[in-house]
Design an enzyme around this catalytic site. Sequence first.
Site, PDB file in Angstrom:
ATOM      1  N   GLY A   1      -4.707   7.020   2.328  1.00  0.00           N
ATOM      2  CA  GLY A   1      -4.746   8.433   2.004  1.00  0.00           C
ATOM      3  C   GLY A   1      -6.037   8.841   1.342  1.00  0.00           C
ATOM      4  O   GLY A   1      -6.224  10.015   1.005  1.00  0.00           O
ATOM      5  N   PHE A   2      -6.941   7.868   1.110  1.00  0.00           N
ATOM      6  CA  PHE A   2      -8.251   8.129   0.513  1.00  0.00           C
ATOM      7  C   PHE A   2      -9.320   7.564   1.440  1.00  0.00           C
ATOM      8  O   PHE A   2      -9.040   6.697   2.276  1.00  0.00           O
ATOM      9  CB  PHE A   2      -8.359   7.481  -0.865  1.00  0.00           C
TER      10      PHE A   2
ATOM     11  N   GLU B   1      -5.393  -7.513  10.064  1.00  0.00           N
ATOM     12  CA  GLU B   1      -4.363  -8.545  10.205  1.00  0.00           C
ATOM     13  C   GLU B   1      -3.307  -8.112  11.216  1.00  0.00           C
ATOM     14  O   GLU B   1      -2.562  -8.939  11.753  1.00  0.00           O
ATOM     15  CB  GLU B   1      -3.726  -8.868   8.850  1.00  0.00           C
TER      16      GLU B   1
ATOM     17  N   GLY C   1      -2.838   3.717  -4.211  1.00  0.00           N
ATOM     18  CA  GLY C   1      -3.394   4.521  -5.288  1.00  0.00           C
ATOM     19  C   GLY C   1      -4.796   5.040  -5.020  1.00  0.00           C
ATOM     20  O   GLY C   1      -5.357   4.889  -3.933  1.00  0.00           O
TER      21      GLY C   1
ATOM     22  N   CYS D   1      -9.394  -1.759   3.721  1.00  0.00           N
ATOM     23  CA  CYS D   1      -8.622  -0.639   3.198  1.00  0.00           C
ATOM     24  C   CYS D   1      -9.062  -0.282   1.769  1.00  0.00           C
ATOM     25  O   CYS D   1     -10.146   0.258   1.578  1.00  0.00           O
ATOM     26  CB  CYS D   1      -7.132  -0.953   3.290  1.00  0.00           C
ATOM     27  N   PHE D   2      -8.272  -0.585   0.755  1.00  0.00           N
ATOM     28  CA  PHE D   2      -8.674  -0.338  -0.635  1.00  0.00           C
ATOM     29  C   PHE D   2      -9.974  -1.086  -0.925  1.00  0.00           C
ATOM     30  O   PHE D   2     -10.854  -0.586  -1.632  1.00  0.00           O
ATOM     31  CB  PHE D   2      -7.561  -0.802  -1.575  1.00  0.00           C
TER      32      PHE D   2
ATOM     33  N   GLN E   1     -12.897   0.938   0.111  1.00  0.00           N
ATOM     34  CA  GLN E   1     -13.189   1.986  -0.864  1.00  0.00           C
ATOM     35  C   GLN E   1     -13.871   1.411  -2.109  1.00  0.00           C
ATOM     36  O   GLN E   1     -14.768   2.045  -2.682  1.00  0.00           O
ATOM     37  CB  GLN E   1     -11.891   2.713  -1.232  1.00  0.00           C
TER      38      GLN E   1
ATOM     39  N   HIS F   1      -6.499  -2.185   8.946  1.00  0.00           N
ATOM     40  CA  HIS F   1      -5.822  -3.456   8.691  1.00  0.00           C
ATOM     41  C   HIS F   1      -5.992  -4.414   9.872  1.00  0.00           C
ATOM     42  O   HIS F   1      -5.182  -4.409  10.805  1.00  0.00           O
ATOM     43  CB  HIS F   1      -4.332  -3.220   8.439  1.00  0.00           C
TER      44      HIS F   1
ATOM     45  N   SER G   1       0.815  -1.212   0.000  1.00  0.00           N
ATOM     46  CA  SER G   1       0.000   0.000   0.000  1.00  0.00           C
ATOM     47  C   SER G   1       0.852   1.266   0.000  1.00  0.00           C
ATOM     48  O   SER G   1       0.350   2.359  -0.298  1.00  0.00           O
ATOM     49  CB  SER G   1      -0.931   0.021   1.213  1.00  0.00           C
TER      50      SER G   1
END
Length: 385
Positions: free
Chosen positions: A308-309, A356, A238, A264-265, A268, A354, A55
């Site tokens: 960051g998003f 984990e 990203g 996380c991603f 989103q 996260h 990440s």
Amino acid sequence: MTTSTRGTGKAPAVLVLEDGRIFRGRAYGAVGETFGEAVFSTGMTGYQETLTDPSYDRQIVVATAPQIGNTGWNDEDDESSRIWVSGYVVRDPARVPSNWRSRRSLDDELVAQGVVGISGIDTRALTRHLRERGSMRSGIFSGEAIAHDAELVERVQAQPHMKGASLYEEVATKEAYVVPAVGQKRFTVAAIDLGIKGMTPQRMAERGIEVHVLPATATVEDVYAVSPDGVFFSNGPGDPATADGPVALMTAVLERKTPLFGICFGNQILGRALGFGTYKLKYGHRGINQPVQDRTTGKVEVTAHNHGFAVDAPLDKVSETRFGRAEVSHVCLNDDVVEGLQLLDQPAFSVQYHPEAAAGPHDAAYLFDRFTSLMSTVSMEGQRA
């Protein structure tokens, strides 16, 4: 982008920010030049897990802990096959590592992997600057890569922004692989690798789950070819606004009402699949000490973050989506950022952090149990039907 040569760690170095702020120190790790988004991580421990987290692709990470490198580098704690950060910024690197598992120094590992860093700067001042101005493009230059300040600032300003960057395919596995269940196999999960950390499938395997890790480019046919009891979408780097492929895949999974878990991603991606927007945070959440409230239980957890998003979803109401009712299940207590989503009419949920928990804390480990319970419930309902 990184270019480097092996160095002694004693060469002069400069950190250059896109707004013209310059910090001067000494080289740490490889000598050369590198570019990335400057971000800070507030973890007091766990630098090896941070550096190998996919990440952090194309980011220059600033360690807010004043001394880094005390425990050296071992062969057990990597979260992927390599260091992904573009550069590393520390104040006071340890002169001699001391840990029974240490195999070499952090400095030596940075050199071996060609990661350009800088030490000896005021990381507190730098962190305050990034908190006030926001994460920004930056560059580290050391040895012969150092040039006139104005030239270095201009080169940093020519680098691409993180907003609009599509990076998940850059870090994901190219070939599918299987992490076998530990002990008796209970379930099969298809895990979409968008930048997955090694401990994540391990946490599922510990719960009797056979994990099929699939590339970011996996199709819905690839997913259901493994006959999954559940589908998992991982963390990754990203801008989620660029991730149309994973959003389409998650939409197909939601249409089939297969138990789904994202982190996380992946959180989103679920937000986008449900019709919510995403946006870039000013300086993001990074570290292993972020307070989050599970709104379904009221419990407050200390959690590991790297994002960051964030998802733009209403905190004060249940939303109607094409997949039924959805609500914000977790929220950051520092700034009210959405930290989790869940569907109320089918088995799907996600968190922005996260669970984990490499390298800790372990407050959120129950989320893997929640995923297991979802799969168990759906399996029993299918048997009754």
